[in-house]
Design an enzyme around this catalytic site. Structure first.
Site, PDB file in Angstrom:
ATOM      1  CG  ASP A   8      -2.007  -1.030   1.178  1.00 35.78           C
ATOM      2  OD1 ASP A   8      -2.024  -1.804   0.206  1.00 35.78           O
ATOM      3  OD2 ASP A   8      -2.836  -1.077   2.108  1.00 35.78           O
TER       4      ASP A   8
ATOM      5  CG  ASP B 173     -12.785  -1.471  -1.018  1.00 31.20           C
ATOM      6  OD1 ASP B 173     -12.270  -2.604  -1.117  1.00 31.20           O
ATOM      7  OD2 ASP B 173     -12.352  -0.471  -1.617  1.00 31.20           O
TER       8      ASP B 173
END
Length: 244
Positions: A8, A129
Site C-alpha cells: 500500500d 470494499d
C-alpha cells in the site's frame, strides 16, 4: 489458491492503515520496489498494490513508484486506487500493470465497468470494499446504500478477472477475515473472489481454501511477521488452482 502480498502506497512509501483510516498509518518501508523484490524472492508470483493517495485524489498519484514496483517485481502486478477513467486504465496498463481494480467508479457507473471489461477482458477487477455489508467509496471515506453483493451481481456478466472483497472492519486489524461475508460474496457471483483484510495466520489461509475462496491478499501480517509468506504459498499451492 492465489496469494497476493500487498504493498500500500502513501506519499511514495509502503504503509499499512488500520480500517482504511489515513490517520492510523504505519510506515514499513521507504523503498516499495525493494519490498516487492523481497516478496518475489520468497516465492510470490503476483503482487497487489494500492495507491492510497490515488484513492483519495480520484486519479493515479504514485506513478513513478508503481512503475518501479512493476520493474523490480518481474511478476504480474494488480493495482487499485483512484482508477476512474479510460485514460487512467490506459496509463496504468502502459506502466505494465496486469490487473486494474475498479472500486468507486464501478459503483457509480456499472455500464462503464462492463464496457472496459469487454475492452480489456480478464484484466479488470471489481474492488468491493464493504462496511457493514454496504459498499464504501472515495478511499473508504464514504459508505453507499448499495449492498456489496448487489454491486457484484450488477457486473457479473462482464469478462472481469475477479472480485476483490475487503471488509473494512477487518482490514489491518489482524483479527481474521470476515469468512461469512466472503462466502456470501462467493455465492452471489460467478467471478473468482479474492479475500482482502484480516488474514494474519496460516489457519486463515487454510480456512479460505476450505471455503473455496480462490485468492487472498495479505498485508500487515507479512510486514509484522505473524504469517510466513513461504509457508502460506506452500499451503496455497497444494490446493487446486483456478485459471489465471
Amino acid at each position: 489458491m492465489f496469494i497476493f502480498p500487498a504493498i500500500d502506497l502513501l506519499n511514495g512509501r509502503a504503509v499499512r492503515l488500520r480500517q482504511g483510516d489515513y490517520s492510523r498509518e504505519t510506515v514499513f518501508s521507504d523503498d516499495p520496489a525493494a519490498v516487492a523484490r523481497k516478496w518475489v524472492e520468497l516465492g510470490a508470483d503476483r503482487i497487489h498494490v494500492v495507491d492510497l493517495d490515488g484513492a483519495k485524489a480520484g486519479k493515479p498519484v504514485n506513478g513513478t513508484v508503481i512503475q518501479s514496483i512493476v520493474s523490480a517485481a518481474g511478476v504480474p502486478v494488480q493495482l487499485g486506487g483512484g482508477l476512474r477513467t479510460d485514460q487512467d486504465l490506459e496509463t496504468v496498463f502502459g506502466w505494465g500493470v496486469r490487473w486494474a481494480v475498479l472500486g468507486t467508479r464501478a459503483l457509480q457507473a456499472p455500464d462503464w465497468t462492463r464496457a472496459v471489461a469487454n475492452r480489456y477482458p480478464e484484466r479488470i477487477v471489481l474492488g468491493v470494499d464493504a462496511k457493514g455489508g454496504y459498499v464504501a467509496t472515495e478511499g473508504w471515506l464514504e459508505v453507499s446504500r448499495t449492498k456489496a453483493t448487489d454491486l457484484a451481481r450488477q457486473v457479473s456478466d462482464a469478462p472481469l478477472a475477479a472480485v476483490v472483497y475487503t471488509d473494512i472492519a477487518k482490514d489491518g486489524m489482524m483479527s481474521g477475515p470476515n469468512f461469512e461475508a466472503l462466502v456470501e460474496m462467493k455465492n452471489a457471483t460467478p467471478l473468482p473472489v479474492i479475500a482482502s483484510g484480516g488474514v494474519c495466520e496460516l489457519g486463515h489461509v487454510r480456512r479460505l481454501i476450505d471455503e473455496g475462496i480462490p485468492g487472498c491478499i495479505i498485508g500487515r501480517a507479512l510486514y509484522e511477521g505473524t504469517l510466513d509468506l513461504a509457508a502460506a504459498l506452500s499451503l496455497s499451492r497444494k490446493s487446486e488452482s483456478p485459471k489465471s
